[in-house]
Design a protein around this motif. Structure first.
Motif, PDB file in Angstrom:
ATOM      1  N   VAL A  10       0.913  -1.408  -0.045  1.00  0.00           N
ATOM      2  CA  VAL A  10      -0.009  -0.026   0.001  1.00  0.00           C
ATOM      3  C   VAL A  10       0.855   1.339   0.048  1.00  0.00           C
ATOM      4  CG1 VAL A  10      -1.489   1.554   1.599  1.00  0.00           C
ATOM      5  CG2 VAL A  10      -1.854  -1.192   1.445  1.00  0.00           C
ATOM      6  N   SER A  11       0.411   2.360  -0.840  1.00  0.00           N
ATOM      7  CA  SER A  11       1.233   3.586  -0.789  1.00  0.00           C
ATOM      8  C   SER A  11       0.116   4.563  -1.198  1.00  0.00           C
ATOM      9  CB  SER A  11       2.309   3.590  -1.546  1.00  0.00           C
ATOM     10  OG  SER A  11       3.375   4.666  -0.841  1.00  0.00           O
ATOM     11  N   GLY A  12       0.504   5.688  -0.624  1.00  0.00           N
ATOM     12  CA  GLY A  12      -0.470   6.871  -0.814  1.00  0.00           C
ATOM     13  C   GLY A  12       0.479   8.252  -1.343  1.00  0.00           C
ATOM     14  N   MET A  13      -0.192   9.095  -1.858  1.00  0.00           N
ATOM     15  CA  MET A  13       0.477  10.263  -2.315  1.00  0.00           C
ATOM     16  C   MET A  13      -0.497  11.363  -1.920  1.00  0.00           C
ATOM     17  SD  MET A  13       2.861  11.029  -5.614  1.00  0.00           S
ATOM     18  CE  MET A  13       3.904   9.596  -5.776  1.00  0.00           C
ATOM     19  N   ALA A  45      -3.970  10.533  -1.008  1.00  0.00           N
ATOM     20  CA  ALA A  45      -4.268  10.692   0.490  1.00  0.00           C
ATOM     21  C   ALA A  45      -5.014  12.076   0.492  1.00  0.00           C
ATOM     22  CB  ALA A  45      -2.914  10.565   1.080  1.00  0.00           C
ATOM     23  N   HIS A  48      -5.225  13.454   3.913  1.00  0.00           N
ATOM     24  CA  HIS A  48      -3.860  13.916   4.390  1.00  0.00           C
ATOM     25  C   HIS A  48      -3.485  15.310   3.881  1.00  0.00           C
ATOM     26  CE1 HIS A  48      -2.737   9.727   5.953  1.00  0.00           C
ATOM     27  NE2 HIS A  48      -2.322  10.572   6.853  1.00  0.00           N
ATOM     28  N   TYR A 134      -1.686  12.739  12.146  1.00  0.00           N
ATOM     29  CA  TYR A 134      -1.282  12.269  10.793  1.00  0.00           C
ATOM     30  C   TYR A 134      -0.868  10.909  10.706  1.00  0.00           C
ATOM     31  CZ  TYR A 134       0.802  12.895   5.992  1.00  0.00           C
ATOM     32  OH  TYR A 134       1.436  12.830   4.816  1.00  0.00           O
ATOM     33  N   MET A 138      -2.388   7.622   8.788  1.00  0.00           N
ATOM     34  CA  MET A 138      -1.527   6.746   7.810  1.00  0.00           C
ATOM     35  C   MET A 138      -1.499   5.204   8.156  1.00  0.00           C
ATOM     36  SD  MET A 138       2.408   7.819   6.512  1.00  0.00           S
ATOM     37  CE  MET A 138       3.345   6.554   6.091  1.00  0.00           C
ATOM     38  N   ASP A 141      -4.715   3.499   6.802  1.00  0.00           N
ATOM     39  CA  ASP A 141      -4.421   3.459   5.422  1.00  0.00           C
ATOM     40  C   ASP A 141      -3.876   2.210   5.031  1.00  0.00           C
ATOM     41  OD1 ASP A 141      -5.302   6.093   5.275  1.00  0.00           O
ATOM     42  OD2 ASP A 141      -3.326   6.995   4.978  1.00  0.00           O
ATOM     43  N   ILE A 142      -2.861   1.852   5.837  1.00  0.00           N
ATOM     44  CA  ILE A 142      -1.842   0.620   5.551  1.00  0.00           C
ATOM     45  C   ILE A 142      -2.412  -0.557   6.022  1.00  0.00           C
ATOM     46  CG2 ILE A 142       0.387  -0.104   5.838  1.00  0.00           C
ATOM     47  CD1 ILE A 142       1.339   2.437   6.511  1.00  0.00           C
ATOM     48  N   VAL A 150       5.564  -1.374   2.661  1.00  0.00           N
ATOM     49  CA  VAL A 150       5.019   0.238   2.225  1.00  0.00           C
ATOM     50  C   VAL A 150       6.029   1.024   1.399  1.00  0.00           C
ATOM     51  CG1 VAL A 150       3.934   2.165   3.187  1.00  0.00           C
ATOM     52  CG2 VAL A 150       3.516  -0.072   4.362  1.00  0.00           C
ATOM     53  N   VAL A 152       7.941   4.078   0.577  1.00  0.00           N
ATOM     54  CA  VAL A 152       7.816   5.428   0.919  1.00  0.00           C
ATOM     55  C   VAL A 152       9.385   5.851   1.094  1.00  0.00           C
ATOM     56  CG1 VAL A 152       6.021   5.240   2.628  1.00  0.00           C
ATOM     57  CG2 VAL A 152       8.241   4.444   3.426  1.00  0.00           C
TER      58      VAL A 152
HETATM   59  N1  TRP Z   1       2.553  10.361   4.359  1.00  0.00           N
HETATM   60  C1  TRP Z   1       2.688  10.116   2.931  1.00  0.00           C
HETATM   61  C2  TRP Z   1       3.504  11.242   2.444  1.00  0.00           C
HETATM   62  O1  TRP Z   1       3.428  12.278   2.556  1.00  0.00           O
HETATM   63  C3  TRP Z   1       1.580   9.873   2.078  1.00  0.00           C
HETATM   64  C4  TRP Z   1       0.516   8.729   2.781  1.00  0.00           C
HETATM   65  C5  TRP Z   1      -0.409   8.861   3.490  1.00  0.00           C
HETATM   66  C6  TRP Z   1       1.038   7.369   2.862  1.00  0.00           C
HETATM   67  N2  TRP Z   1      -0.883   7.380   3.728  1.00  0.00           N
HETATM   68  C7  TRP Z   1      -0.090   6.634   3.586  1.00  0.00           C
HETATM   69  C8  TRP Z   1       2.272   6.580   2.110  1.00  0.00           C
HETATM   70  C9  TRP Z   1      -0.166   5.143   3.900  1.00  0.00           C
HETATM   71  C10 TRP Z   1       2.131   5.155   2.322  1.00  0.00           C
HETATM   72  C11 TRP Z   1       1.116   4.510   3.086  1.00  0.00           C
HETATM   73  O2  TRP Z   1       4.154  11.301   1.330  1.00  0.00           O
END
Ligand code: TRP
Ligand code: SF4
Length: 331
Positions: A10-13, A45, A48, A134, A138, A141-142, A150, A152
């Motif tokens: 899992v990853s987010g941006m 995200a 976020h 935060y 996060m 999310d994971i 993850v 990152v």
């Molecule tokens: N915090 C990450 C960033 O600023 C973005 C993010 C939010 C994220 N939730 C996540 C990354 C879960 C990985 C997994 O780049």
């Protein structure tokens, strides 16, 4: 088509708009590679994004569309990976709330990135509950997807440490529901902007992903190289030159070797070196530009792809939440 045998990633941006070559080679290229042997969930995200820009919400959805277009142009395959939007999968909020009940304030206040951002952003008050939390969001999310890995940047490693602590605490109180997520650090290819500093939108030194060949060439030809190399006859040092870093990403080894050698003895000039880089970089940019245009021309199709991803994510997230509610005796 789910293949549960594959390890879950899992990853987010945060949606901040169009991505540049720094994002591409620092993160996205790795996301693309992981698709080969992982089941991947990649998301916007957007909640976020609110932690630092709660007063600029009108930009978020437009930025998100650009970001998804860039994801796909870079090679994220929406059939294979699940692309979704955090705020559209409400289970993230539910789990965030529950994890908040077991996360000590001290863990959050000690987080290095929390302290750093509080110190560096002085034009706005970040003494906010959501911002402090935060890493809890996060974590939700994971672990909603029970991800083991993850991908990152190094700046997020401390968040993941916190995630593992939260997971251990959850599992201790309620039983073993979640695996502990590990960071997957890319040997992030270094990408330097056209002015020699780190590539960043806020510095105005970036080359965007999918810029035309023409505009890419213009930026490359005008980019700063080894600042000590003033004249064609001066030997250069490729190790301090952004063009050389791009060669390492785009050019075959023999060309990288050629630059490494010839730059140091002034055997080549910077113009030759840049032209050689563009032989690979420009077509790659054109390919992504064409893909971006295709996607932007059919906004409905893009929406449908993301909706499909949201639907898939919801199913998995709800399955996990049922386990969580049962483990916590809330069902
Ligand atoms: N915090 C990450 C960033 O600023 C973005 C993010 C939010 C994220 N939730 C996540 C990354 C879960 C990985 C997994 O780049
Ligand atoms: Fe940079 Fe290439 Fe010029 Fe050397 S020759 S300083 S690597 S652009």
């Amino acid at each position: 088509m789910t293949t549960p045998a594959l390890p879950i990633v899992v990853s987010g941006m945060r949606p901040t708009g169009r991505l540049h070559l720094g994002h591409l080679h620092g993160a996205l290229a790795n996301w693309v590679r992981l698709q080969a042997d992982h089941q991947c969930y990649y998301f916007s995200a957007d909640w976020h994004a609110l932690t630092t820009s709660y007063d600029r919400t009108e930009e978020i959805k437009r930025a998100e569309r650009e970001m998804f277009v860039d994801f796909i142009a870079a090679g994220i395959d929406p059939q294979r990976s699940t692309l979704f939007v955090q705020s559209q999968v409400k289970q993230h909020a539910e789990l965030n709330l529950l994890l908040g009940m077991i996360t000590p304030l001290g863990w959050l206040e000690r987080s290095p990135s929390y302290k750093e951002v509080r110190e560096n952003i002085t034009d706005r008050d970040l003494a906010l509950y959501g911002f402090l939390g935060y890493p809890v969001l996060m974590t939700a999310d994971i672990i909603l997807y029970k991800a083991l890995r993850v991908p990152v940047g190094a700046d997020q490693v401390s968040h993941l440490e916190l995630s593992r602590e939260i997971v251990r605490r959850f599992n201790f109180h309620y039983g073993p529901v979640f695996p502990e997520p590990q960071p997957l650090l890319t040997e992030a290819a270094k990408v330097v902007g056209t002015d020699g500093r780190k590539m960043s939108k806020s510095y105005g030194n970036s080359i965007e992903l999918g810029e035309s060949a023409e505009s890419t060439s213009k930026k490359v030809m005008g980019a700063v190289t080894d600042p000590a190399r003033k004249l064609r006859k001066d030997p250069g040092n490729p190790d301090v030159c952004g063009i050389f870093y791009l060669h390492k990403i785009y050019s075959p080894p023999d060309v990288v070797g050629w630059v490494d050698r010839e730059c140091r003895v002034a055997g080549i000039g910077c113009v030759d070196c840049k032209r050689k880089l563009l032989e690979k970089l420009a077509p790659d940019q054109e390919r992504m530009r064409a893909r971006r245009e295709e996607l932007l021309a059919r906004p409905k199709e893009l929406d449908e792809l993301v909706q499909l991803g949201i639907g898939k994510a919801r199913v998995v997230a709800e399955r996990t939440m049922e386990e969580v509610r049962a483990a916590m005796k809330l069902s």
